[in-house]
Write an enzyme that holds these catalytic residues in place. Structure first.
Site, short mmCIF file in Angstrom:
data_model
loop_
_atom_site.label_atom_id
_atom_site.label_comp_id
_atom_site.label_asym_id
_atom_site.label_seq_id
_atom_site.Cartn_x
_atom_site.Cartn_y
_atom_site.Cartn_z
CG ASP A 49 0.42 -4.03 2.10
OD1 ASP A 49 0.39 -4.81 3.08
OD2 ASP A 49 1.20 -3.07 2.00
CG ASP A 53 -0.40 -0.03 2.52
OD1 ASP A 53 0.84 -0.10 2.62
OD2 ASP A 53 -1.16 0.03 3.51
CB SER A 54 4.58 1.63 -0.31
OG SER A 54 4.68 0.50 -1.17
CD GLU A 58 0.45 -1.59 7.90
OE1 GLU A 58 0.11 -0.74 8.76
OE2 GLU A 58 0.94 -1.28 6.80
CE LYS A 90 3.24 -5.83 3.84
NZ LYS A 90 2.74 -4.68 4.63
CD GLU A 121 7.75 -0.12 7.35
OE1 GLU A 121 6.82 -0.89 7.01
OE2 GLU A 121 7.87 1.02 6.88
O1 KIV Z 1 3.55 -1.04 1.60
C1 KIV Z 1 4.70 -1.49 1.52
O2 KIV Z 1 5.40 -1.32 0.52
C2 KIV Z 1 5.21 -2.24 2.65
C3 KIV Z 1 6.68 -2.46 2.73
C4 KIV Z 1 7.37 -1.24 3.19
C5 KIV Z 1 7.02 -3.63 3.59
O3 KIV Z 1 4.46 -2.62 3.52
#
Ligand code: KIV
Length: 264
Positions: free
Chosen positions: A84, A45-46, A114, A112, A181
């Site tokens: 994500d 989600d970056s 969090e 993924k 992280e």
């Molecule tokens: O969103 C993302 O790219 C991430 C990485 C920084 C692990 O969660």
């Protein structure tokens, strides 16, 4: 060419073979990373920050991640594809099941999420329904407003103990990979030793089972910003393929990240 699966990653951890992960958001970069031998590709989600220009990841939607996952899937043949789950897309178990199903249908092999102990039922519910889960502890960017900024997590003894407990509880709930992280290197090393699940670090020192970087950071695309934990491989190697190859070689050799990319 043998596809990377959750069993491959487990075996790599057992054998001490470091795992390499990069973010990608389209078919072209996914193909290039895959061809160079990156083990897993994360549709992070970056993308809210590096593609959409926002100052956090909070505005990203499941549809955004699904769109980019479909593209990555068309480029990557070997790498495991991790999607994500964005902010609030797993606020309850039921919401998580629906959104994770959307991402798996788009081509993800794993999702993924969090967070720690509050997610245990969600993790076991997803795994029971056939969806592999990657946990994410430490600086979890979706909680930036709770943390009061993008800050290293786990420096206080009680925070560190909570992170160790959360990692073990997530493993018991069924996660098959864990991202750490921005945590002190010693804590990341201890967590990596205490669980059998592969631990992938970003700003977590060299003693994890693998490393992940955001592609825009490793190519120095955000010209006036480079996080301490990243490295501009393109500035050093002048070629995208050579940069990815160097990242893989350095992670495997244990020379990236160095102390200058890590936190105490
Ligand atoms: O969103 C993302 O790219 C991430 C990485 C920084 C692990 O969660």
């Amino acid at each position: 060419m043998k596809k990377v699966t959750t069993s491959t990653l487990k075996k790599m951890k057992r054998d001490g073979d470091k795992i390499t992960v990069l973010t990608a958001y389209d078919a072209s970069f996914a193909k290039l990373f895959d061809e160079q031998g990156v083990d897993a590709i994360l549709i992070g989600d970056s993308l809210g920050m590096v593609l959409q220009g926002e100052d956090s990841t909070l505005s990203v939607t499941t549809d955004d991640i699904a769109y980019h996952t479909r593209a990555v899937k068309l480029g990557a043949e070997r790498a495991l594809i991790v999607a994500d789950m964005p902010f609030m897309s797993y606020a309850t178990k039921e919401v998580a099941y629906t959104n994770a199903a959307t991402l798996m249908a788009a081509g993800a092999h794993m999702v993924k999420i969090e967070g720690g102990s509050w997610l245990l039922e969600t993790v076991s519910g997803l795994v029971e329904r056939g969806i592999p889960v990657c946990g994410h502890l430490g600086l979890t960017p979706q909680s930036v407003n709770v943390f009061g900024g993008f800050k290293v997590q786990g420096r206080l003894p009680e925070q560190a103990q909570k992170m160790i407990d959360d990692a073990k509880a997530l493993e018991a709930a069924g996660i098959q990979m864990l991202v750490l992280e921005c945590v002190p290197s010693a804590l990341a090393a201890e967590i990596s030793k205490s669980i059998d699940v592969p631990v992938i670090g970003i700003g977590a020192g060299a003693n994890t089972d693998g490393q992940v970087l955001v592609m825009h950071d490793m190519f120095g695309i955000s010209a006036n910003y480079m996080p301490k934990f990243s490295k501009n491989y393109l500035a050093e190697h002048h070629d995208i393929r050579a940069s990815v190859k160097a990242f893989i070689e350095e992670v495997k050799a244990g020379t990236f990240p160095g102390p200058e990319h890590s936190f105490e």
